[in-house]
Scaffold this active site. Structure first.
Site, PDB file in Angstrom:
ATOM      1  N   ASP A   1       0.801  -1.220   0.000  1.00 27.43           N
ATOM      2  CA  ASP A   1       0.000   0.000   0.000  1.00 27.43           C
ATOM      3  C   ASP A   1       0.834   1.272   0.000  1.00 27.43           C
ATOM      4  OD1 ASP A   1      -2.628  -0.784  -0.041  1.00 27.43           O
ATOM      5  OD2 ASP A   1      -2.777  -1.021   2.128  1.00 27.43           O
TER       6      ASP A   1
HETATM    7  C1  GLC Z   1      -1.570  -3.635   5.459  1.00 31.61           C
HETATM    8  C2  GLC Z   1      -2.815  -3.705   4.599  1.00 31.61           C
HETATM    9  C3  GLC Z   1      -2.610  -4.598   3.409  1.00 31.61           C
HETATM   10  C4  GLC Z   1      -1.332  -4.267   2.702  1.00 31.61           C
HETATM   11  C5  GLC Z   1      -0.151  -4.270   3.646  1.00 31.61           C
HETATM   12  C6  GLC Z   1       1.127  -3.836   2.990  1.00 31.61           C
HETATM   13  O1  GLC Z   1      -1.400  -4.834   6.123  1.00 31.61           O
HETATM   14  O2  GLC Z   1      -3.917  -4.142   5.339  1.00 31.61           O
HETATM   15  O3  GLC Z   1      -3.694  -4.496   2.539  1.00 31.61           O
HETATM   16  O4  GLC Z   1      -1.159  -5.198   1.684  1.00 31.61           O
HETATM   17  O5  GLC Z   1      -0.411  -3.381   4.713  1.00 31.61           O
HETATM   18  O6  GLC Z   1       1.132  -2.475   2.681  1.00 31.61           O
HETATM   19  C1  GLC Z   2      -0.545   2.589   5.897  1.00 39.74           C
HETATM   20  C2  GLC Z   2       0.234   1.384   6.365  1.00 39.74           C
HETATM   21  C3  GLC Z   2      -0.096   0.179   5.551  1.00 39.74           C
HETATM   22  C4  GLC Z   2      -1.592   0.010   5.444  1.00 39.74           C
HETATM   23  C5  GLC Z   2      -2.274   1.287   4.982  1.00 39.74           C
HETATM   24  C6  GLC Z   2      -3.772   1.075   5.014  1.00 39.74           C
HETATM   25  O1  GLC Z   2      -0.148   2.930   4.650  1.00 39.74           O
HETATM   26  O2  GLC Z   2       1.618   1.596   6.309  1.00 39.74           O
HETATM   27  O3  GLC Z   2       0.471  -0.959   6.163  1.00 39.74           O
HETATM   28  O4  GLC Z   2      -1.864  -0.989   4.538  1.00 39.74           O
HETATM   29  O5  GLC Z   2      -1.929   2.336   5.829  1.00 39.74           O
HETATM   30  O6  GLC Z   2      -4.521   2.178   4.758  1.00 39.74           O
END
Ligand code: GLC
Ligand code: GLC
Length: 811
Positions: A483
């Site tokens: 993300d």
């Molecule tokens: C969080 C989110 C997931 C994403 C991950 C890596 O765990 O829930 O959707 O893939 O972060 O950014």
């Molecule tokens: C932030 C976190 C990531 C998560 C995302 C969800 O970017 O670092 O882990 O998936 O929020 O909105």
């Protein structure tokens, strides 16, 4: 240092020191009604939605930590104490917290009085039971003043904390008998109230926080308790609470049981009122009646235990490694179920007001619980797929109450569609239920656009094919699984979210090698599925695309020693030796090796050796390296984190299993096992001081080698980590994998595991599989099912309702 120990027989973790390095929590409830409870009785309860139906108030990130819960105060002469240590924090003579499966028992003892409290939510019940057993273990008779305490939340947990100009006026309660009713806003718009009762006559009460606590007092020193006298206050606005006051006399050796019930009621429109302004309490009384004796409470707790015995009997191993056994048999499966129930909403790191259910998260979570509750997995798949767009794209999140896609977050995360193939294929392999493919499933929740679930898989597959970039690799969109790798975001405004900001994909060349690997893995699954249901033409078409993608990765996704991570907006390499920072990333190594891309030329081996060399450390495999030290406009959020945390070179425990699985594909059992042990919580119990989060569940992230304090974990419980590690260890390391035609036996073992028994209930039959390791730790040398030798490595489906004996020898 340890703060407790595992009690495997009772399936509990026993905390013996209340001052754990972070609150160590547990979850109550399995359907509709839920609670979070820490080892010092902190936490809260909610009905279905942690934001809109929060029952009790909790203050996150407060001082002191973990403030608010189901608290009890005991005043014994001049000594005031709490059985859970907090909030009073009087040193206890004895303390123990047992977190079990959907219940917690917290015991404290002081000056000859023992208080044992058991917290749980009975099956199919919208209420928490708090059973408190007080015992006089001393030689003198005792007269105790006992107070309960809980603060009501005014339903909407977010509004509750910020709309004070309104909320300080709305609070309303009723007190009748030994029950305190919270009925704020129970008028035309609301049909629900909550209550807190006790099964014994009370000697007083408080329902107004200020009267009970005192305006300038802390929860550790409520004025009423200091006075030894309740205020019998009736809340009007301000902050309504529920506190019972009970005088208890105990002779030496005598015990008394107090049963509190914290419940939630919804009344039908015609039955809302008992009389003008007085709520209809019948349903509440009915709930109280169900749990008003010790026998009833014990029976309900026994039912809960049976429920868990059943769920956990589907996969069970016996090995010589207690840590492995307890992770596989108890805690990892438990965490998967909690994650199923909570998604990412409510933990001690997720505040229960934020995120909806993720499209990708929910599909991945499914691989951790589909064997336990296949019917609910089926329902979940349909819900998720219903939020997909006709072109195969997806809302990134949906709201559990409405089951609708979340407009505020929108779509454009280009990995999302592929995870649906994972979810559906895993479901069919577990159940054999191909009929799910024929279900009519809406797009964007619009029934008039409904097509079969199989069609949803086709558009998922095509979404990648239709969105390729200049190197023949998938366009990344807003982000893929990571993300925080926002290659099209270019955010210069610190006040906006990277997830929702306008996505600058127009004209972008940003491509993801991770999605490419993902596509080869799940595209291949799609091809196989098509063949199985006789859609051979579609299978052939899809296969061409998969092969094309494989070639594109080989041609444009290989950096020499490892797989590239991506191409950025301008078409420049991301995750290459040519970059100054972020030279190598874990995700593409995991997915491309799981896909076996270039394995014939040794690419997978090289990539995983590079992971070992550049990303591995004492506490797990970091996400990327070197970490970013400055904000990179064209990379986005990943570069906002300090080095070693979260997506910037933290150990993201969600993706470590991808490497474990990749290693098993290469037959390198020692390495897969080493990686498994590094992050598996039971193996980290001894370093709880450093690790900080619960030794019985995974955390999403452990600080990486570049962090200030490597090894420190955060964000325990709600993470795809639970499902992926369970999947990796059971299906790829221990190697028992559901396939369409039976159970595949494909372990990849370290030499330290010489044998084990894997009991697997599968499509109505039970398989007791004894595995004996060989020199290589990989490959089936012989497979004997019910004394008959079977060719290959798949146990064909056997007669249902019978236990079948399977013996396996590995090479
Ligand atoms: C969080 C989110 C997931 C994403 C991950 C890596 O765990 O829930 O959707 O893939 O972060 O950014
Ligand atoms: C932030 C976190 C990531 C998560 C995302 C969800 O970017 O670092 O882990 O998936 O929020 O909105």
């Amino acid at each position: 240092m340890k703060y407790g120990h595992f009690d495997d027989l009772n399936k509990e973790y026993v905390i013996t020191n209340p001052q754990t390095p972070f609150p160590w929590i547990n979850y109550l409830g399995n359907e509709d009604f839920f609670g979070l409870v820490s080892n010092t009785a902190g936490g809260y309860a909610f009905y279905k939605d942690a934001k809109f139906r929060r029952l009790t108030r909790y203050r996150y990130n407060n001082v002191p930590m973990d403030n608010g819960g189901r608290y009890f105060y005991i005043k014994d002469e001049d000594t005031i104490w709490s059985p859970g240590w907090k909030p009073v924090k009087t040193p206890l003579d004895k303390y123990e917290c047992r977190h079990g499966l959907s219940y917690s028992k917290i015991m404290g003892a002081k000056n000859g009085i023992k208080a044992e409290s058991t917290f749980f939510i009975p099956l199919k019940t919208w209420a928490e039971v708090h059973h408190v057993k007080l015992t006089n273990e001393g030689k003198q008779p005792k007269k105790l003043k006992f107070f309960s305490f809980m603060e009501w939340c005014l339903w909407n947990a977010e509004d509750d904390q910020n709309n004070l100009q309104r909320n300080l006026n709305t609070g309303e309660v009723e007190i009748e008998g030994s029950t305190i009713y919270h009925k704020t806003e129970y008028k035309e718009r609301r049909n629900h109230y909550a209550f807190y009762s006790v099964n014994t006559p009370i000697n007083g009460f408080d329902t107004d926080r200020e009267s009970f606590v005192g305006l300038y007092n802390e929860l550790s020193e409520p004025q009423a308790v200091l006075n030894g006298k309740p205020g019998n206050s009736e809340a009007h606005g301000w902050s309504p609470i529920a506190s019972h006051y009970i005088e208890v006399e105990l002779q030496p050796g005598e015990s008394k049981d107090l049963i509190f019930v914290l419940g939630y009621v919804e009344n039908p429109e015609e039955e809302k009122w008992e009389s003008k302004g007085i709520i209809n309490k019948k349903p509440a009384l009915a709930i109280q009646e169900k749990f008003n004796t010790l026998e009833k409470v014990e029976a309900a707790l026994a039912d809960l235990k049976t429920y868990w015995e059943d769920l956990l009997s589907i996969i069970n191993i016996e090995s010589k490694d207690d840590k492995l056994n307890r992770m596989v048999n108890i805690w990892n499966q438990y965490q998967c179920m909690v994650t199923f129930n909570m998604s990412r909403s409510a933990s001690f790191f997720e505040v229960g007001i934020g995120r909806g259910m993720g499209f990708r998260d929910s599909n991945q979570d499914l691989i951790g619980f589909v064997h336990q509750i296949p019917e609910r997995a089926r329902e979940r798949i349909i819900d998720i797929a219903s939020t997909q767009f006709p072109d195969g794209g997806c809302y990134h999140q949906y709201q559990p109450l409405t089951k609708r896609g979340n407009d505020a977050v929108g779509g454009g995360f280009n990995d999302d569609p592929l995870w649906l193939i994972l979810g559906v294929v895993s479901y069919i392999k577990e159940t054999g239920d191909f009929s799910i493919l024929d279900e009519m499933v809406p797009f964007d929740n619009d029934e008039s656009l409904a097509k079969t679930l199989f069609d949803h898989l086709t558009v998922s597959f095509n979404h990648v094919v239709n969105n390729l970039g200049p190197n023949g690799l998938p366009l990344i969109g807003r982000a893929d699984w990571n993300d925080c790798l926002n290659l099209n975001c270019f955010s210069t405004n610190p006040n906006e979210s990277f997830q929702t900001t306008e996505n600058n994909t127009e004209g972008s060349k940003a491509e993801s090698v991770m999605i490419a690997g993902l596509f080869v893995v799940y595209g291949t699954d799609y091809v196989e599925l098509c063949n199985r249901i006789g859609k051979n033409k579609e299978a052939n078409r899809a296969l061409l695309e998969v092969n094309r993608m494989t070639d594109a990765v080989k041609a444009n996704g290989w950096d020499g020693e490892w797989f590239l991570r991506a191409y950025d907006y301008y078409g420049k390499k991301v995750g290459s030796k040519d970059n100054e920072e972020g030279k190598i990333f874990i995700e593409s190594q995991g997915w491309c090796t799981m896909a076996g891309i270039g394995s014939e030329d040794g690419l997978c081996e090289k990539a995983l050796d590079s992971v070992k060399e550049h990303l591995d450390c004492d506490y797990g495999i970091v996400l990327n390296n070197p970490p970013f030290s400055k904000y990179v406009l064209e990379y986005g959020e990943i570069s906002t984190y300090p080095a070693g945390y979260k997506e910037n070179a933290g150990i993201f425990c969600h993706n470590n299993p991808w490497i474990m699985i990749g290693e098993t594909r290469l037959g390198r059992g020692e390495r897969a096992w080493e990686y498994y042990q590094k992050i598996s919580p039971a193996y980290l119990e001894e370093i709880s001081d450093l690790h900080r989060t619960e030794p019985y569940v995974y955390a999403q992230m452990i600080a990486g080698k570049d962090a200030y304090l490597p090894g420190e974990a955060k964000n325990s419980w709600l993470s795809g980590t639970a499902a992926w590690n369970f999947y990796a260890v059971t299906q790829y390391i221990l190697g028992i994998r559901p396939e369409y035609e039976g159970l595949k036996i494909d372990p990849c073992l370290p030499s330290s595991i010489q044998e084990y028994v894997f009991v697997r209930k599968f499509r109505g039959a039970t398989y007791k599989i004894k595995i004996v390791n060989g020199e290589k730790g990989k490959g089936v040398k012989s497979l004997i099912v019910n004394s008959e030798s079977v060719k290959g490595d798949v146990i064909p489906l056997q007669k249902v309702d019978v236990e079948h004996q399977v013996e396996v020898e590995l090479f």
